[in-house]
Design a protein around this motif. Structure first.
Motif, PDB file in Angstrom:
ATOM      1  N   LEU A  45       0.824  -1.192   0.000  1.00 63.96           N
ATOM      2  CA  LEU A  45       0.000   0.000   0.000  1.00 63.96           C
ATOM      3  C   LEU A  45       0.861   1.246   0.000  1.00 63.96           C
ATOM      4  CD1 LEU A  45      -2.891   1.188   0.233  1.00 63.96           C
ATOM      5  CD2 LEU A  45      -2.613   1.094   2.722  1.00 63.96           C
ATOM      6  N   ILE A  46       0.572   2.155  -0.937  1.00 68.07           N
ATOM      7  CA  ILE A  46       1.275   3.435  -0.993  1.00 68.07           C
ATOM      8  C   ILE A  46       0.550   4.455  -0.125  1.00 68.07           C
ATOM      9  CG2 ILE A  46       1.941   5.375  -2.475  1.00 68.07           C
ATOM     10  CD1 ILE A  46       2.115   3.362  -4.806  1.00 68.07           C
ATOM     11  N   ALA A  47      -0.744   4.602  -0.382  1.00 61.60           N
ATOM     12  CA  ALA A  47      -1.496   5.645   0.322  1.00 61.60           C
ATOM     13  C   ALA A  47      -2.992   5.394   0.201  1.00 61.60           C
ATOM     14  CB  ALA A  47      -1.165   7.027  -0.235  1.00 61.60           C
ATOM     15  N   THR A  48      -3.716   6.023   1.100  1.00 61.92           N
ATOM     16  CA  THR A  48      -5.175   6.036   1.095  1.00 61.92           C
ATOM     17  C   THR A  48      -5.637   7.421   0.659  1.00 61.92           C
ATOM     18  OG1 THR A  48      -5.199   4.488   2.940  1.00 61.92           O
ATOM     19  CG2 THR A  48      -7.236   5.690   2.496  1.00 61.92           C
ATOM     20  N   SER A  95     -10.857   0.418  -4.619  1.00 65.90           N
ATOM     21  CA  SER A  95     -11.863   1.175  -3.892  1.00 65.90           C
ATOM     22  C   SER A  95     -12.518   0.269  -2.868  1.00 65.90           C
ATOM     23  CB  SER A  95     -12.913   1.741  -4.844  1.00 65.90           C
ATOM     24  OG  SER A  95     -13.697   0.707  -5.413  1.00 65.90           O
ATOM     25  N   MET A  96     -12.957   0.901  -1.801  1.00 67.38           N
ATOM     26  CA  MET A  96     -13.618   0.171  -0.733  1.00 67.38           C
ATOM     27  C   MET A  96     -15.109   0.109  -1.016  1.00 67.38           C
ATOM     28  SD  MET A  96     -12.974  -1.188   2.305  1.00 67.38           S
ATOM     29  CE  MET A  96     -11.772  -0.253   3.233  1.00 67.38           C
ATOM     30  N   MET A  97     -15.657  -1.089  -1.025  1.00 70.53           N
ATOM     31  CA  MET A  97     -17.093  -1.268  -1.191  1.00 70.53           C
ATOM     32  C   MET A  97     -17.610  -1.974   0.053  1.00 70.53           C
ATOM     33  SD  MET A  97     -17.544   0.085  -4.116  1.00 70.53           S
ATOM     34  CE  MET A  97     -19.240  -0.357  -4.465  1.00 70.53           C
ATOM     35  N   GLY A  98     -18.605  -1.385   0.674  1.00 74.68           N
ATOM     36  CA  GLY A  98     -19.053  -1.972   1.928  1.00 74.68           C
ATOM     37  C   GLY A  98     -18.070  -1.635   3.031  1.00 74.68           C
ATOM     38  N   ASP A 100     -15.623  -3.570   4.349  1.00 80.40           N
ATOM     39  CA  ASP A 100     -14.272  -4.133   4.428  1.00 80.40           C
ATOM     40  C   ASP A 100     -13.746  -4.731   3.138  1.00 80.40           C
ATOM     41  OD1 ASP A 100     -15.333  -7.249   6.062  1.00 80.40           O
ATOM     42  OD2 ASP A 100     -15.908  -6.301   4.180  1.00 80.40           O
ATOM     43  N   THR A 101     -14.432  -4.575   2.041  1.00 81.32           N
ATOM     44  CA  THR A 101     -14.015  -5.263   0.822  1.00 81.32           C
ATOM     45  C   THR A 101     -13.470  -4.281  -0.196  1.00 81.32           C
ATOM     46  OG1 THR A 101     -15.681  -6.962   1.201  1.00 81.32           O
ATOM     47  CG2 THR A 101     -14.751  -6.822  -1.008  1.00 81.32           C
ATOM     48  N   GLN A 102     -12.295  -4.586  -0.723  1.00 79.85           N
ATOM     49  CA  GLN A 102     -11.682  -3.748  -1.742  1.00 79.85           C
ATOM     50  C   GLN A 102     -11.738  -4.447  -3.103  1.00 79.85           C
ATOM     51  OE1 GLN A 102      -7.835  -2.043  -0.904  1.00 79.85           O
ATOM     52  NE2 GLN A 102      -8.323  -1.762   1.273  1.00 79.85           N
ATOM     53  N   TYR A 103     -12.011  -3.641  -4.125  1.00 84.80           N
ATOM     54  CA  TYR A 103     -11.986  -4.109  -5.501  1.00 84.80           C
ATOM     55  C   TYR A 103     -10.907  -3.340  -6.235  1.00 84.80           C
ATOM     56  CZ  TYR A 103     -16.262  -6.525  -4.359  1.00 84.80           C
ATOM     57  OH  TYR A 103     -17.178  -7.360  -3.781  1.00 84.80           O
ATOM     58  N   PHE A 104     -10.241  -4.029  -7.151  1.00 83.08           N
ATOM     59  CA  PHE A 104      -9.046  -3.493  -7.762  1.00 83.08           C
ATOM     60  C   PHE A 104      -9.220  -3.152  -9.230  1.00 83.08           C
ATOM     61  CE2 PHE A 104      -5.711  -3.889  -4.602  1.00 83.08           C
ATOM     62  CZ  PHE A 104      -6.352  -4.642  -3.629  1.00 83.08           C
TER      63      PHE A 104
ATOM     64  N   LEU B  89      -4.885  -9.508   5.018  1.00 87.36           N
ATOM     65  CA  LEU B  89      -5.435  -9.156   6.326  1.00 87.36           C
ATOM     66  C   LEU B  89      -5.966  -7.732   6.259  1.00 87.36           C
ATOM     67  CD1 LEU B  89      -5.657  -9.751   9.473  1.00 87.36           C
ATOM     68  CD2 LEU B  89      -3.414  -8.673   9.640  1.00 87.36           C
ATOM     69  N   PHE B  90      -7.190  -7.542   6.697  1.00 86.73           N
ATOM     70  CA  PHE B  90      -7.824  -6.229   6.694  1.00 86.73           C
ATOM     71  C   PHE B  90      -7.731  -5.623   8.090  1.00 86.73           C
ATOM     72  CE2 PHE B  90     -10.651  -3.080   5.043  1.00 86.73           C
ATOM     73  CZ  PHE B  90     -11.489  -2.707   6.084  1.00 86.73           C
ATOM     74  N   ASP B  91      -7.193  -4.413   8.162  1.00 84.83           N
ATOM     75  CA  ASP B  91      -7.057  -3.744   9.451  1.00 84.83           C
ATOM     76  C   ASP B  91      -7.052  -2.249   9.218  1.00 84.83           C
ATOM     77  OD1 ASP B  91      -4.388  -3.216  11.813  1.00 84.83           O
ATOM     78  OD2 ASP B  91      -6.549  -3.239  12.180  1.00 84.83           O
ATOM     79  N   ASP B  92      -7.902  -1.529   9.935  1.00 87.33           N
ATOM     80  CA  ASP B  92      -7.949  -0.070   9.817  1.00 87.33           C
ATOM     81  C   ASP B  92      -8.137   0.353   8.362  1.00 87.33           C
ATOM     82  OD1 ASP B  92      -5.705   2.698  10.603  1.00 87.33           O
ATOM     83  OD2 ASP B  92      -7.903   2.550  10.677  1.00 87.33           O
ATOM     84  N   TYR B  93      -9.054  -0.312   7.684  1.00 89.40           N
ATOM     85  CA  TYR B  93      -9.427  -0.047   6.296  1.00 89.40           C
ATOM     86  C   TYR B  93      -8.341  -0.391   5.285  1.00 89.40           C
ATOM     87  CZ  TYR B  93     -13.182   2.471   8.540  1.00 89.40           C
ATOM     88  OH  TYR B  93     -14.245   2.797   9.319  1.00 89.40           O
TER      89      TYR B  93
END
Lengths: 113, 107
Positions: A45-48, A95-98, A100-104, B89-93
């Motif tokens: 992960l680079i950034a949010t 992107s975050m959907m819901g 806790d789920t990310q789609y790429f 693992l999912f943590d803090d988004y």
């Protein structure tokens, strides 16, 4: 699930130049993310990127090198600045959907000469 | 610190044989774990989430808190299962990914 597109799909760039990668989501999302996948490595992960606020960078990544924009809820850009061969990677947005789920997205393959 | 460990970089099985991909995690609290898959020339896609306890494409994964594991299993591998698999693992988004396991299913 979200449909996510990225432009460009690949590019070959010269050392010292910059490249801006675009990420478009087909629905409004609060959180978007940028990842890097170096050759033979996993995703890092680079950034949010949240709309209306500064991007939050992970350890080892700085805004001067990877400036990010998030002008609205469906779009974000990542710029790779002053590139060197070590920046050759696949860059992915998600992107975050819901909750806790990310789609790429499909990724942008960058080669720096 | 390594939060997700996938000890096998490569896994080769014959069609019809069982396949198990190992994933161990380090996390205090109740983890949220995922398996993602990337088929050749396709984007990374969600395979399954532990919280939904579902079976997707014949794959299942059980969270074992005692062993801090979330191994992915399929009783009968198919050639179309050949892909790269990532445990996350999912943590803090945010998602922390393991190194990935490349699975090759041979005819």
């Amino acid at each position: 699930s979200a449909v996510i597109s990225q432009k460009p799909s690949r590019d070959i760039c010269q050392r010292g130049t910059s490249l801006t990668i675009q990420c478009q989501v087909d629905s409004q999302v609060t959180m978007m993310f940028w990842y890097r996948q170096q050759p033979g490595q996993s995703l890092t992960l680079i950034a949010t990127a949240n709309q209306g606020s500064e991007a939050t960078y992970e350890s080892g990544f700085v805004i001067d090198k990877f400036p990010i924009s998030r002008p609205n809820l469906t779009f974000s850009t990542l710029t790779v600045s002053n590139m060197s061969p070590e920046d050759s990677s696949i860059y992915l947005c998600s992107s975050m959907m819901g909750a806790d789920t990310q789609y790429f997205g499909p990724g942008t393959r960058l080669t720096v000469l | 610190a390594q939060r997700v460990t996938q000890p096998e970089k490569l896994l080769s099985v014959f069609k019809g044989a069982p396949v198990e991909l190992k994933c161990n995690y380090s996390y205090s609290g109740s983890p949220e774990l995922f398996w993602y898959v990337q088929y050749s020339r396709q984007r990374l896609q969600l395979l399954l989430r532990h919280i939904s306890r579902e079976s997707i494409k014949g794959f299942t994964a059980d969270l074992n808190k005692g062993e801090t594991s979330f191994h992915l299993k399929k009783p009968f591998a198919q050639e179309e299962d050949s892909a790269m698999y990532y445990c996350a693992l999912f943590d803090d988004y945010k998602l922390s990914f393991g190194a990935g396991t490349t699975v090759t299913v041979r005819a």
